[in-house]
Design a protein around this motif. Structure first.
Motif, PDB file in Angstrom:
ATOM      1  N   CYS F 120       0.841  -1.189   0.000  1.00 18.91           N
ATOM      2  CA  CYS F 120       0.000   0.000   0.000  1.00 18.91           C
ATOM      3  C   CYS F 120       0.883   1.248   0.000  1.00 18.91           C
ATOM      4  N   LEU F 124       0.981   4.075  -2.967  1.00 23.99           N
ATOM      5  CA  LEU F 124       0.695   5.495  -2.762  1.00 23.99           C
ATOM      6  C   LEU F 124       1.860   6.357  -3.218  1.00 23.99           C
ATOM      7  N   SER F 143      -2.127   0.208  -4.580  1.00 23.39           N
ATOM      8  CA  SER F 143      -2.510   0.745  -3.276  1.00 23.39           C
ATOM      9  C   SER F 143      -3.944   0.358  -2.936  1.00 23.39           C
ATOM     10  N   SER F 144      -4.815   0.371  -3.929  1.00 16.91           N
ATOM     11  CA  SER F 144      -6.210   0.055  -3.627  1.00 16.91           C
ATOM     12  C   SER F 144      -6.368  -1.392  -3.193  1.00 16.91           C
ATOM     13  N   SER F 147      -5.140  -1.932   0.121  1.00 17.57           N
ATOM     14  CA  SER F 147      -5.945  -1.354   1.203  1.00 17.57           C
ATOM     15  C   SER F 147      -7.252  -2.109   1.387  1.00 17.57           C
ATOM     16  N   LYS F 223     -12.065   7.901  -5.513  1.00 14.28           N
ATOM     17  CA  LYS F 223     -10.903   7.515  -4.724  1.00 14.28           C
ATOM     18  C   LYS F 223     -10.679   8.458  -3.560  1.00 14.28           C
ATOM     19  N   ILE F 248      -4.546   4.909   6.272  1.00 15.58           N
ATOM     20  CA  ILE F 248      -5.310   5.197   5.062  1.00 15.58           C
ATOM     21  C   ILE F 248      -5.990   6.551   5.156  1.00 15.58           C
ATOM     22  N   THR F 251      -3.409   9.152   4.425  1.00 18.36           N
ATOM     23  CA  THR F 251      -2.666   9.208   3.172  1.00 18.36           C
ATOM     24  C   THR F 251      -3.517   8.987   1.918  1.00 18.36           C
ATOM     25  N   ALA F 252      -4.346   7.939   1.928  1.00 17.12           N
ATOM     26  CA  ALA F 252      -4.955   7.516   0.662  1.00 17.12           C
ATOM     27  C   ALA F 252      -5.773   8.622   0.012  1.00 17.12           C
ATOM     28  N   THR F 253      -6.669   9.219   0.767  1.00 18.22           N
ATOM     29  CA  THR F 253      -7.500  10.253   0.170  1.00 18.22           C
ATOM     30  C   THR F 253      -6.667  11.465  -0.222  1.00 18.22           C
TER      31      THR F 253
END
Lengths: 105, 496, 324, 118, 95, 494
Positions: F120, F124, F143-144, F147, F223, F248, F251-253
């Protein structure tokens, strides 16, 4: 010689096509699963065999022919095996063949 | 120690005190000694700056610059000096009072009480010495947050309810209105420094300045100008010393102090005088004075009556500020001090009554003056000062306010002052009257147990000591008003 | 003419697609999905995308179908009839479709040689591959070298899927070597299985190493390799297959393939080049490219084969003992 | 109108895409959703491959005497995308299996009902 | 000529699809799918010749394998485990 | 390996560590491996920021194939900042993870957990630094997918449905992006972002490009959980293991937002995005709706993690609001908030992780009087909460300040009021927790509750420390974001 092979190949191809078509119509028109198996077998063996043979003649003797042979070899084994396994599974699954037209109604 | 460091120490000392107080949390006596020592030191430190300021020096120090043009920095000027002196002196008294009060009430979480108290004081110091509006805002918010645990000290539903209201109003107004005003000012001028004569003049049109002024005045929720005043009665769920120091001195005075600062240093008096909105806002403040006084009349709960009275008195100062005349400013500054002393006395008395008799309602106070003569004598002094009768401190500040009103020919303001004086008398004198001249109810005699050990039914000695000191201060300031007056005069640059 | 076949195939695809959505038997839907995949693979052949066709057939029609079947075996094969036709999805779909169709209006037409895609970037690949990489299959050269980093990412995706499925479903070893009664009956299947198994592996190797010259490469080979073992497992039972390639070995191979690929990249960095710059791997850039491509294709093949097999093992080992 | 005829196959592909997309968002059955996703993605692949096609071209495997090749780049991209789609499918199915074990159903509506009860 | 052959094969595939769609039993569908697989193989082979690049027979080979393995997989994985004797389309079972 | 290889190394290190983790059978070893990798990434990220600061935008051609033909890594100031955000969170979460994971996840899964975590992280980072539109898609999927797995490891069964829902939504989003990238490619013949930006103006007024723009925007918006496409987010954050929520959420958003920025400003260009497509107005509307609605919904949540999740949706609204103003001030305000919110949410979720470790629950009703038993944790929570509300001297204040002043200078009056007013809603929901934890009498179960271990507290407080530091001295971060925004906007103006 060339021409003979050429014509022969087209005869094979056309013949194969006819068998394929016949088999296809069979699978559509036959009344039950077990009868349809026959139709498929026609496709798998005669249809496929003839078409592949025609192609082999078209391709001449090369790696292509080897591959076509390989395909033919695979088909000749896998087709019946699959159909056999299918029939066996159907039997095991208690699928009854349609024996009589009247019974079906 | 150089004055700059002293300024820093004044802010840092109370902010660091909680560490010591928490460390001593198992030993109550040393803990309270720590509080007293801190408050004493603080006062001495603040006082040591006083001469410099009177001589015209302006010790300043910058700490950090989180955003360009926004500094965390301090600068001492007369008004701030005045506020700091008041707050730091009254902290000593309140600490004494608190010790007596909390111990006799067996309050829980005393350590955190003293800690937050110290932080609140530190914030008040920060507000007083703030060198720019941003620093002031930071400490303004810190003050709100650090007093929140004190308001909800009781920890019950009532306290939480009050706490929510307190936080909601103060943070709400400060974030939505005040912060907006700050951002706007900053984006217009690129600075939030306090400058003599203001920073907005010449940058904005009167219209925008008017909107800004509205945002500032209402955004400073601690000044409790209607309609953002309801937090003050709600905050009365706090223990009495908290109400006394914070809601008579530190918090609300921080509010009006901020109003004064904004008027003087952000807008500038001269600039403000040309904005029509100023006058309208002054009327709002005037209306608040009268309305709050009328509401106060109807309160039976003593602390609530005091709270509403505070709302009314705060608007005096706001109104002074909005008179935009040097005399008005002097009056406002003086009133911060005078009202601070008087109101804290009154709250101390209310707390003393609560401690001694567990009474909170005025209607239960018949004849209490006979049981608690000291307390009620102090109360009387405080009440007279509120009304503005000589020889109490309140007279002096009212005098200046009146002068200011007359100078600007604001008949409305002058009328309001006179009207409200009458109203003040109407809601304070009856208390004095019932306390001394009514025969006590029999309920007072039949109060079970807890109080009978005390001599004459007075509150614990520390409590009485504290309220005596402030009452004496109220009287003393009438005779010796030089200290605050000099400071204020230096600010306005004129003579009385 | 190709257009004609193309159109017929598209229509068939459309019919299949509608049928799949309508089918309430999940098994039947799966079968149709498999056909859908085969048909689209045929379409890819028609459209000259042979590598894609190979992959789509092996992955879409093969592995995906098998996984779907395994899932259905573990869950249920019937879909509850929908209570109502939901309007919102329909609207969303129509809007999306409209947006796309709107978008197509300014597109270069199908097969137009003047389309931007045929004028920029791609011609360079076609032109330079013989000289720079030295292999005839441009798809392989782009895949493994020009855009080798995408392929590493792709491998990481597959690796993630393997690790993820393993995490989610866990792994159970099959005890006992007895075949269940179902298999005993399928004598023919066993014979065929035995016959085909080595052939399939051989063919996989061919696809693996012939990828530079014809359609094929690491991915396809890996999938075919895994398919061979899946056939073995189908014919002789999962337990026997697991004895042939134990789970631990798979785990090591999964990691090894990845590390081999990354290792090639790091090695080229250590030799003074950029990441995945194969030119530096040998004295002469072209043979460096050859070496690099063979190595990374090998890495891809190993990881893909072992991940596929691992996923299959994991799914099947979830099945209650008696059903195998 | 003749100009538009050059786009018909894109339109069919779009219809295919939307068929799959519809199955994903409208069907409550989880496996059906995965199948829908699969169709959706496969159709996107067809879109890419269609754009790589060139009239009279042939597969991009260099051979003597052939001048016109279809564009290899979309092929490469789609190879990657196919693998990604498989990875998604595998993970999705693994989740479906776990959901079936945890909830006893793979119908989204039933699952929601059970979640509400928690 | 190859066109004609491929057209015939396509028609056959269409018919097979129809059977797969109609059912009525699972076995019919599997059978139809299997046949479609075979036909696809043939079509790919023919197409290879039609486009003049018969080396793509590799693909046909893969197809044979895949369709065989999938057929076996259906029968082995789901043949007995999924209550295949009943046809899901016919009864209104629940998911 | 030279300093010039840093851009690719920071992605490759976690990618290489992942299979190593898979091989290590002892969970402790796997953890150590992940720890080392994540701290290496942080070190590289710091060096990168410094380098970008010194020499400007870095470009790295992978495989030595130059840009439109090969894949290019491109790091400008904004990218460096994003790398830093991801790396900081990634590195700080790791020491925290061991205890938390031991408590929340089955032991046999822990090794695999770290594998997925590294993947992940790698995905990212790859999304941020890549300069290639398709490569972006690939790393997005890495990454998706990882996650989804990470989220599904949550202890309740709802984690599974949350992960599944995310998988479906995420894949739809990714497919939309794929369609968009495909259409872009179709019209330009290139995938490289810089090359795209040069070739797009010629074809910018075609309907195809507009459709591509719409698909990319919608896909990325899923996303990044832009309201109303955020439905997956609350469930995912609520039911994921605490560490995963923290990682997540932080970071992810944010990376999603960054990708959106890249597309809007670098690829399509500001003129096309904002003038032709009017995306600014649309985004502003959605952001405002998101801020208000999500904040209000957050107020009514009884699960603190869910509350924070809704708050995340609202905070993403702030970031998008900044971007939607399409001015240097707005974009840089959005990016400041992006950084600050990552730190705030990371800290808050870590604090909740500490609470979860000791309490086994994140429900508000179980937290009565918690502050007396876990004073440090709750203090961290309060500090984070104050920052979220935007109290001065916290980082939240800085971002609100910049947002408000950007809105003012853009003439968006009502927005300023909205920004300020909605932070009050933040006050309400944060204060619910504070009241319960500080002013309620502890329940009988509380006696056993102890303060969280230091290994978990220290990362939490480090993040809080970053918040407070930024609150005191934001010059560093504002410098970086200003440069970043100028590069983004400047590129668009060329």
């Amino acid at each position: 010689m060339e021409t003979v092979i050429y014509i022969l190949s087209w005869i094979f191809l056309l013949g194969g096509a006819i068998f394929l078509l016949v088999g296809a119509i069979g699978i559509l028109r036959f009344p039950d699963f077990y009868t349809r198996l026959h139709a498929v077998s026609v496709c798998d063996t005669m249809g496929a065999g003839l078409v592949l043979a025609g192609l082999m003649l078209q391709g001449g003797f090369s790696l292509v022919t080897v591959k076509l042979l390989l395909i033919f070899y695979f088909m000749i084994f896998t087709g019946p095996t699959a159909v056999h396994a299918l029939a066996q599974a159907a039997l095991q699954g208690k699928l009854k063949p349609v024996v009589d037209e009247h019974e079906q109604q | 120690m150089s004055p700059e460091l002293t300024v820093l120490a004044c802010v840092a000392l109370p902010l660091l005190a909680p560490a010591l107080i928490t460390a001593l949390h198992r030993w109550p006596n040393p803990r309270e000694t720590a509080t007293l020592l801190t408050s004493g030191c603080l006062f001495l430190l603040v006082y040591s700056l006083h001469d410099d300021v009177l001589r015209g020096s302006r010790p300043a120090i910058d700490l950090a610059e989180p955003l360009p043009g926004l500094k965390i920095g301090f600068e001492v000027e007369p008004l701030g000096m005045l506020f700091a002196l008041l707050a730091s002196f009254l902290w000593i008294v309140t600490s004494v009072y608190s010790i007596g009060y909390l111990r006799s009430h067996h309050e829980w979480r005393q350590t955190s009480y003293y800690s937050y108290f110290a932080v609140a004081l530190g914030s008040a110091m920060g507000i007083a010495f703030a060198g720019n509006m941003f620093t002031l805002f930071v400490f303004y918010e810190l003050l709100t947050l650090s007093t929140y645990p004190l308001v909800t000290h009781a920890g019950d539903d009532n306290a939480r309810e009050g706490g929510r209201m307190y936080l909601g109003y103060l943070l709400g107004t400060s974030i939505i209105l005040l912060l907006l005003a700050l951002v706007w000012t900053w984006s217009l001028t690129g600075t939030l420094d306090f400058r003599a004569g203001g920073i907005l003049e010449g940058v904005v049109t009167p219209g925008v300045a008017g909107i800004l002024l509205v945002l500032y005045i209402f955004g400073i929720g601690k000044a409790a100008v209607m309609p953002f005043h309801l937090w003050l009665p709600a905050a009365m769920v706090a223990p009495t010393p908290v109400s006394a120091l914070l809601h008579a001195v530190a918090v609300v005075k921080a509010g009006v102090f901020t109003v004064l600062k904004v008027v003087i240093y952000i807008f500038g008096i001269d600039f403000l005088a040309n904005i029509p909105v100023t006058q309208w806002l002054m009327y709002v403040a005037a209306a608040t004075i009268l309305l709050a006084a009328i509401v106060a009349l109807r309160q039976d709960n003593l602390k609530l009556r005091l709270a509403w009275s505070t709302i009314s008195q705060l608007s005096y100062i706001v109104m002074c500020a909005l008179l935009v005349t040097p005399l008005g400013i002097v009056g406002g500054g003086m009133h911060i001090v005078m009202h601070g002393f008087a109101k804290i006395t009154l709250f101390f008395c209310a707390g003393a009554i609560l401690t001694a008799t567990h009474k909170t309602r005025i209607s239960e106070l018949n004849g209490i003056g006979r049981h608690m003569p000291w307390t009620m004598a102090a109360f009387t002094v405080g009440a007279l000062s509120m009304i503005g009768i000589p020889p109490t401190a309140g007279f002096i500040s009212k005098w200046y306010i009146l002068l200011g009103a007359i100078e600007t020919r604001e008949a409305v303001a002058a009328g309001v002052i006179i009207m409200s004086t009458l109203l003040n008398a109407a809601y304070f004198l009856p208390i004095v009257y019932v306390a001394f001249f009514r025969t006590p109810n029999d309920t007072l005699e039949s109060m079970p147990g807890h109080n009978t050990r005390d001599t004459d039914g007075e509150a614990p000695p520390l409590v009485v000591l504290a309220l005596t000191v402030t009452a004496a201060g109220t009287l003393a300031l009438f005779f010796l008003p030089d200290l605050p007056l000099d400071l204020m005069l230096q600010l306005s640059g004129g003579s009385p | 003419m190709e257009i004609l076949i193309d159109t017929i195939l598209l229509v068939l695809l459309m019919i299949t697609g509608f049928s799949i959505v309508r089918m309430r038997s999940l098994l039947a839907a799966t079968m149709l999905t498999s056909i859908y995949s085969l048909l689209s693979a045929s379409l890819f052949v028609v459209l000259d995308a042979v590598d894609v066709a190979l992959t789509e057939a092996a992955i879409g029609a093969g592995i995906s179908t098998i996984l779907l079947l395994a899932t259905i075996a573990l869950t249920t094969d019937r879909e509850k009839p929908p209570q109502r036709t939901p309007m919102l999805p329909l609207i969303v779909v129509i809007i999306t479709g409209m947006a796309l169709i709107y978008g197509t209006l300014d597109m270069p037409h199908f097969g137009n040689p003047q389309a931007p895609v045929h004028l920029h970037v791609a011609p360079a690949y076609l032109h330079d591959t013989p000289g720079e990489i030295g292999i005839p299959n441009v798809v392989t050269s782009v895949l493994a070298s020009y855009r080798g980093y995408d392929t590493l990412g792709e491998l990481a995706v597959i690796f993630t899927a393997g690790a993820g499925v393993l995490t989610l479903l866990g792994y159970r070893t099959r005890g006992g070597n007895s075949m269940d009664p179902g298999i005993r009956k399928l004598l023919i299947l066993r014979v065929i299985g035995k016959l085909f198994f080595p052939l399939i592996l051989l063919f996989a190797l061919y696809v693996q190493f012939h990828g530079d010259y014809g359609p094929g490469g690491g991915f396809q080979a890996g999938v075919i390799f895994a398919t061979g073992f899946i056939l073995y497992a189908l014919a002789f039972g999962l337990g026997n297959a697991q004895r042939l390639i134990p789970h631990q070995l798979l785990r090591i191979m999964v990691a090894f393939g990845m590390l081999l690929y990354i290792g090639v990249g790091i090695e080229s960095m250590l030799l003074g080049g950029k990441f995945l710059e194969y030119n530096v791997l040998a004295d002469d850039p072209v043979s460096g490219q050859h070496l690099g491509i063979i190595l990374i294709e090998l890495g891809v093949g190993i990881t893909v084969a072992s991940v596929m097999l691992m996923i299959y093992y994991v799914f099947r080992s979830r099945q209650p003992e008696g059903d195998l | 109108m003749s100009g538009l005829l050059g786009l018909y196959n894109y339109w069919i592909v779009i219809i295919l895409m939307m068929t799959g997309f519809y199955a994903v968002i409208a069907r409550p059955n989880l496996i059906k959703q995965i199948i829908g996703l699969f169709i959706f993605q496969t159709s996107v692949f067809i879109l890419f491959i269609s754009m790589a096609n060139i009239e009279g071209g042939t597969a991009p495997i260099i051979k003597e005497g052939i001048r016109l090749y279809s564009n290899p780049l979309p092929h490469v991209l789609i190879l990657t995308a196919i693998v990604v789609s498989l990875a998604t499918t595998a993970l999705g199915l693994a989740l479906v299996v776990r959901i079936k074990e945890a909830y006893g159903t793979i119908n989204e509506d039933n699952i929601h009902v059970q979640d509400e009860e928690d | 000529m190859f066109i004609a052959i491929s057209a015939v094969i396509l028609v056959a595939i269409a018919i097979g699809l129809l059977r797969a769609f109609l059912g009525p039993t699972l076995y019919d569908r599997v059978l139809a799918a299997n046949m479609s697989g075979t036909l696809t193989v043939l079509m790919v082979a023919v197409l290879g010749f039609m486009t003049g690049r018969p080396e793509f027979l590799d693909i046909a080979l893969v197809y044979v394998l895949i369709s065989f393995v999938s057929t076996i997989a259906v029968l082995r994985v789901c043949g007995t485990g999924c209550g295949a004797s009943r046809d899901p389309e016919a009864d209104s079972g629940e998911g | 390996m030279l300093i010039s290889d840093l851009p690719v190394l920071q992605v490759v290190i976690p990618l290489a560590a992942a299979p190593v983790c898979l091989l290590l059978r002892n969970p402790r070893h796997a953890w150590a491996c992940a720890l080392i990798a994540s701290w290496l990434v942080l070190a590289i990220a710091l060096m990168l920021v410094q380098r970008v600061h010194a020499v400007g935008t870095l470009s790295y051609a992978i495989g030595a194939w130059v840009a439109p033909w090969g894949i290019e890594y491109r790091i400008d100031m904004a990218g460096a900042l994003m790398v830093l955000v991801v790396a900081i969170i990634g590195a700080l979460v790791m020491p925290f993870a061991r205890r938390s994971i031991e408590h929340e996840i089955l032991e046999k899964c822990t090794g695999l957990f770290y594998t997925c975590y590294l993947l992940c992280l790698c995905g990212l980072l790859g999304m941020v630094v890549t300069g290639d539109a398709f490569n972006l898609f690939v790393f997005l999927e890495i990454s998706s997918l990882s996650s989804y797995v990470l989220i599904s490891l949550g202890s309740r069964r709802r984690a599974l449905t949350a992960a599944y829902q995310y998988l479906i939504m995420g894949t739809i989003g990714a497919t939309f992006i794929l369609i968009g990238v495909g259409l872009l490619y179709m019209m330009t013949g290139t995938l490289n972002m810089v090359d795209l930006s040069q070739r797009l103006p010629e074809v910018a007024n075609t309907r195809t490009i507009m459709a591509a723009f719409a698909f990319v925007t919608v896909g990325v918006s899923i996303k990044l959980a832009l309201f109303p496409l955020h439905q997956w987010l609350p469930n995912a954050y609520t039911d994921a293991p605490s560490v995963v929520s923290a990682f997540i959420a932080a970071t992810a958003t944010k990376v999603g937002v960054y990708v959106l920025l890249r597309f809007f400003f670098t690829v399509f260009g500001m003129q096309f995005s904002f003038d032709a497509m009017h995306v600014g107005e649309i985004l502003m509307l959605l952001a405002v709706a998101g801020i208000l609605i999500a904040s209000l919904v957050a107020v009514f949540q009884d699960n603190v993690k869910r509350m924070l999740a809704y708050s995340s949706v609202a905070q993403i609204g702030y970031i998008i609001l900044g971007i939607s103003m399409a001015s240097a001030a707005g974009v840089s305000a959005g990016m400041i908030h992006l950084f600050n919110h990552a730190m705030i949410k990371g800290a808050l979720f870590l604090a909740i992780g500490c609470i979860f470790l000791r309490l086994g629950s994140a429900e508000l009703r179980d937290m009565h009087g918690l502050a007396r038993h876990m004073p440090w944790t709750m203090a961290a929570f309060v500090a984070g909460g104050l920052s979220l509300i935007g109290i001065p001297l916290t980082s939240g204040f800085i971002s609100k300040w910049y947002l408000a002043s950007a809105a003012l200078s853009g003439g968006y009056w009502p927005l300023v009021v909205l920004i300020l007013a909605s932070s009050l809603i933040g006050l309400i929901y944060m204060w619910r927790v504070v009241e319960v934890a500080y002013f309620h009498v502890p329940g009988t179960m509380m006696h056993k509750v102890r303060e969280a271990p230091a290994v978990m507290l220290i990362p939490t407080w480090l993040l809080i420390g970053i918040n407070l530091y930024v609150g005191m001295d934001a010059s560093l971060i504002t410098d970086i974001t200003r440069q970043g925004a100028e590069i983004l906007i400047g590129e668009a103006l060329q």
